[in-house]
Design a protein around this motif. Structure first.
Motif, mmCIF file in Angstrom:
data_model
loop_
_atom_site.group_PDB
_atom_site.id
_atom_site.type_symbol
_atom_site.label_atom_id
_atom_site.label_comp_id
_atom_site.label_asym_id
_atom_site.label_seq_id
_atom_site.Cartn_x
_atom_site.Cartn_y
_atom_site.Cartn_z
ATOM 1 N N LEU A 165 -81.063 -7.420 76.464
ATOM 2 C CA LEU A 165 -80.004 -6.098 76.595
ATOM 3 C C LEU A 165 -78.443 -7.080 76.569
ATOM 4 O O LEU A 165 -77.618 -6.787 76.105
ATOM 5 C CB LEU A 165 -80.163 -5.418 77.743
ATOM 6 N N LEU A 253 -73.665 0.465 81.358
ATOM 7 C CA LEU A 253 -73.699 0.466 79.987
ATOM 8 C C LEU A 253 -72.170 0.722 79.236
ATOM 9 O O LEU A 253 -71.345 1.466 79.664
ATOM 10 C CB LEU A 253 -74.375 1.845 79.566
ATOM 11 N N LEU A 262 -81.567 1.180 75.146
ATOM 12 C CA LEU A 262 -81.980 -0.273 75.912
ATOM 13 C C LEU A 262 -83.573 -0.276 75.908
ATOM 14 O O LEU A 262 -84.059 -1.475 75.418
ATOM 15 C CB LEU A 262 -81.844 -0.088 77.650
#
Length: 349
Positions: A165, A253, A262
């Motif tokens: 991520l 985010l 994600l």
């Protein structure tokens, strides 16, 4: 592998929890011949006397390192304590490959090691030979390495959840909060008051608040993925169970990013990884679903706070968090199928 000859292995720290689990797994590996079991305090004893559950194995008795014929060893699995491992590894012949489960070769910066582990590194000349052993993210480097430094159990769970991520810029590298919980085997086998049954049972307590030694390891790897220095908020807790580790990570985010983004990125990152399972939406990872296995379960959830998400990962701290990952790295180093001797499913209940 180009030869059918067995790979002769020594286990340093064979009387510890990680050493015992390594032996349990490696004993069923078709390419490994366990040639030496090293445990200073228990030298001269049969393995079954120290670990009755391994008593059925036909293995050599425990010895000191000085008693081993290192010319007959191809690879050393090291389960020694931090600060001790680098001293013993430095004594080994250069031809012996090393898979280290301590922290002695995880940190790339010597001053960081000295700060967090309370002393100068005893074998700095070997750091350039060491590769960080998070298998799913360093396969190519591990394949050609002489020394593989297996990650700590907490960093394994955290980094498997977050590295893809961060690399894809789907989460901010700042403001990461990690709430982690581990079974008492994470503290090792030596006697400590806080892990006595009457102290740890029926309770839950944090420890190493703001100062746990796995913090620089997590920051090192996330920082490399983000291409900048990062600081994470990490607090571990001791849970009243023998095995298991659960890490709940709170992340920010970028605008327009969702939990589905994600989840999709994690699935793409681990599509070819046999041991990382990205859970379906709404399925919550739990330690009892990975116990005794080399699996890591990762789940992603939308936070009720706008612009944030929660990423949860679960592993068995002794297997995927240590011995299993060590064996997985052994397989990669020797060109074997990554799953060899690690196919066992989790124990439930």
């Amino acid at each position: 592998m180009t030869s059918n000859q067995p790979i002769r292995a020594a286990v340093l720290g064979a009387s510890g929890y990680t050493g015992a689990d390594l032996i349990r797994l490696a004993a069923r590996h078709p390419n490994i011949q366990i040639t030496a079991l090293i445990a200073k305090a228990h030298a001269g004893q049969p393995l079954g006397q120290v670990f009755p559950h391994l008593g059925s194995l036909d293995l050599p008795q425990l010895v000191t390192s000085d008693e081993v014929d290192w010319d007959s060893i191809d690879v050393a699995f090291c389960g020694l304590p931090h600060g001790t491992a680098h001293v013993e590894i430095a004594k080994l012949p250069e031809r012996v490959k090393v898979i280290d489960m301590s922290a002695d070769f995880r940190l790339r910066d010597l001053s960081t090691y000295a700060e967090w582990y309370g002393g100068e590194h005893g074998a700095p000349q070997l750091l350039s030979d060491a590769v960080y052993g998070l298998t799913e993210h360093y396969r190519d480097e591990i394949a050609g390495a002489r020394i593989v430094a297996c990650p700590g159990c907490y960093p394994t769970a955290v980094l498997l959840a977050l590295l893809p991520l961060v690399k894809e810029k789907l989460i901010a590298s700042e403001g990461i909060i990690i709430d982690a919980k581990s079974g008492v085997t994470g503290a090792g086998r030596s006697l400590k008051q806080n892990i006595l049954f009457s102290e740890a049972g029926e309770g839950l307590s944090p420890y190493g608040i703001g100062s746990h030694r796995h913090v620089p390891e997590i920051e090192q790897e996330i920082g490399m993925a983000a291409n900048q220095a990062v600081i994470v908020n990490f607090t571990p807790h001791l849970a009243p169970m023998a095995r298991g580790e659960l890490c709940t990570c709170y992340v920010q985010l970028p605008s327009g990013t969702t939990d589905a983004d994600l989840r999709g990125a994690l699935r793409d990152a681990y599509a070819a990884s046999p041991f990382v399972r990205v859970m379906d939406e709404g399925v919550i990872p739990a330690t009892q679903h990975v116990r005794g296995s080399n699996y890591c379960h990762v789940g992603v959830f939308a936070d009720r706070i706008p612009g944030r998400a929660i990423v949860v990962s679960a592993i068995d701290n002794l297997v995927k968090g240590s011995a299993g990952q060590a064996l997985q790295n052994f397989n990669v180093m020797h060109g074997l199928d990554e799953s060899t001797a690690l196919e066992q499913l989790p124990l439930f209940p």
